[in-house]
Design an enzyme around this catalytic site. Structure first.
Site, PDB file in Angstrom:
ATOM      1  CE  LYS A  59      -1.854   1.795   3.604  1.00 29.44           C
ATOM      2  NZ  LYS A  59      -1.079   3.229   4.224  1.00 29.44           N
ATOM      3  CG  ASN A  60       2.040   2.268   3.433  1.00 35.89           C
ATOM      4  OD1 ASN A  60       1.114   3.150   3.290  1.00 35.89           O
ATOM      5  ND2 ASN A  60       2.675   2.077   4.958  1.00 35.89           N
ATOM      6  CB  CYS A  72      -3.473  10.222  12.160  1.00 32.94           C
ATOM      7  SG  CYS A  72      -3.400   8.290  10.708  1.00 32.94           S
ATOM      8  NE  ARG A  81       1.012   9.646  11.091  1.00 33.58           N
ATOM      9  CZ  ARG A  81       0.797   8.782  10.594  1.00 33.58           C
ATOM     10  NH1 ARG A  81      -1.131   8.853  10.366  1.00 33.58           N
ATOM     11  NH2 ARG A  81       0.952   8.717   9.226  1.00 33.58           N
ATOM     12  CG  ASP A  99       3.126   0.623   9.543  1.00 32.19           C
ATOM     13  OD1 ASP A  99       3.552   0.702   9.012  1.00 32.19           O
ATOM     14  OD2 ASP A  99       3.097   1.640  10.446  1.00 32.19           O
ATOM     15  NE  ARG A 133      -6.708   4.914   5.328  1.00 32.61           N
ATOM     16  CZ  ARG A 133      -6.305   6.086   6.612  1.00 32.61           C
ATOM     17  NH1 ARG A 133      -7.058   5.850   7.703  1.00 32.61           N
ATOM     18  NH2 ARG A 133      -5.496   6.268   5.199  1.00 32.61           N
TER      19      ARG A 133
END
Ligand code: EPZ
Length: 439
Positions: A22-23, A118, A123, A312, A404
């Protein structure tokens, strides 16, 4: 609204496929805006964040086409005419802020909404803004928007040191400076695989970046970049998540295989910690084999920027440690309050106490199934992991957070023997009381 219903106590068996990162995909989509034609990206996961970012890019007039079955996404910036990113979309996904660097890099101007906070912490984006100024952009704030401009349409270039090292700021500053008039140096740059693969794509487009994979990036601006076809990396966080799932719910001594993986992107801190639990770890060229241990040994960890233990994977590690044979401690040095999953896990019987940016976990506590609430992407997947080993049924609510960043999660787990299903529910329905009171 959707929830996931998981019946605990079943064995995870067979193979779990890993989707595209994803990132990294988000950074590659932003890079595609810099090419003189349509760039094609392969192995792009079908996720909410990808679709959100496609909409953000579409607002500028650039064209994005995504085939969710083939996992191929094309970005064509030749029709770009509105260099802006609106609050309504940026607030949904912080990585939309990459539009600042991409638009500055492509057209020398940008009007991009500041991202909201977030689910945990503010952030900030101060490093992004100060970095753009260091490279010669004029940056102003106007009613919640960043308005940035490169004098004469191209940034001069310069030197900027990131403190702390930041993945997003590194990516944003590279996007802005690869087409600068002069040279730029980014010090203390992030070296996460996401950043390395993103820089490799830009070099394939003709960008001149030295020091990729090191903490100092030297960039020589070029006047244009050619479009490319480029394959996205495999998702290292999904890989780590599924390794933990296999150690938790795999049959001791049995191999669970994670396919389409890139074990080299895990970083040695996570791999070493994983081995210290007693779990078997066998990396291959594009797969990982995990063997669940008879007993999970307690392993305390601290998160850090790559190649440290990824923040993460902090919430997921917490769940693994609830089943360890002793107590453990987890410290998050990257985000000091990323613990929204702890109150939900406590409702399942987990004994974990948060003190500052540390959580102490009592091992070997049986977990009961419960209705639990997702609060952010990685917190929600930790609740699913807890549901695997809970007694009875767990309902993980508000899984739009999960959607997501995890593609097809319930189908992947169901194919590996887990009774899990997605159900629609009405978050605001009156509760069905077991002993309804008289009206
Ligand atoms: C990226 O976020 C990832 N997101 C995050 O993954 C990940 O948790 C994070 O990197 C850390 O690895 C994407 O890649 C889209 P940072 P990013 O800037 O870039 C501070 C997920 O679950 N900081 O590296 O926003 C910041 O407060 C998501 O997939 C500043 O102080 O993270 C934090 O303490 C969640 N000022 C530290 O740097 C700034 O201007 C690292 O943040 C920017 C950051």
């Amino acid at each position: 609204m959707d929830k996931l219903v998981i019946e605990g106590g079943h064995t995870l068996r067979g193979t779990l496929p890993i989707s595209g990162s994803k990132n990294t995909a988000l950074a590659l989509m932003a890079a595609g805006l810099l090419g003189d034609g349509p760039t094609t990206l392969e192995n792009i996961p079908n996720l909410r964040d990808i679709n959100t970012f496609a909409r953000v890019i579409g607002v500028t007039g650039a064209e994005v086409a995504f085939d969710p079955v083939e996992h191929v996404l094309t970005v064509d910036p030749t029709t770009l005419e509105y260099p802006e990113a609106p609050y309504e979309l940026v607030k949904r996904m912080r990585a939309s802020f990459y539009m600042l660097g991409a638009l500055l890099g492509r057209v020398g101007e940008a009007r991009v909404s500041l991202p909201g906070g977030c689910a945990w912490g503010p952030r900030p984006v101060d490093l992004h803004l100060r970095g753009m100024e260091a490279f010669g952009a004029s940056v102003a704030l106007d009613q919640g928007y960043v308005v940035a401009r490169a004098p004469g349409g191209r940034l001069p270039g310069g030197v900027f040191r990131l403190e702390p090292s930041s993945v997003g700021a590194t990516i944003n500053l590279v996007l802005a400076t690869v087409t600068a008039r002069g040279g730029s140096r980014i010090e203390n740059a992030a070296i996460e695989p996401d950043v390395v693969v993103f820089c490799d794509a830009l070099r394939a487009m003709g960008a001149r970046i030295d020091g990729v994979g090191t903490r100092t990036l030297e960039i020589e601006g070029v006047s244009s970049l050619r479009p490319v076809t480029f394959r996205n990396a495999s998702d290292r966080i999904e890989l780590g998540t599924f390794m933990i799932a296999a150690a938790l719910a795999g049959a001791p001594g049995e191999t669970v295989r994670l396919s389409h993986a890139d074990p080299g992107h895990l970083g040695e801190a996570f791999t070493e910690a994983f081995l210290r639990t007693g779990a078997g770890f066998q990396p291959g060229p594009d797969f990982v084999e995990v063997v669940a241990p008879e007993e999970i040994r307690p392993v305390s960890i601290e998160t850090a920027v790559y190649p440290g233990f990824p923040t993460d994977l902090q919430a997921q590690w917490t769940v693994l440690m609830t089943q360890a044979s002793g107590n453990s401690k987890i410290i998050d040095n990257v985000y000091f309050d990323r613990f929204k999953h702890i109150p939900e896990l406590r409702r399942m019987g987990v004994n974990a106490i948060v003190i500052g940016n540390e959580v102490v976990i009592e091992g070997k506590i049986p977990i009961q199934g419960a209705q639990v609430m997702s609060t952010d992407l990685r917190a929600s997947v930790s609740l699913v992991l807890a549901g695997l080993v809970a007694e009875g049924e767990t309902h993980v609510l508000r899984i739009y957070h999960l959607d997501r960043g995890y593609e097809n999660l319930e189908n992947k787990l169901a194919a590996a023997g887990i009774p899990i299903r997605r159900e629609r529910y009405d978050e605001f329905a009156d509760p069905v009381l077991e002993h309804p009171h008289d009206a």
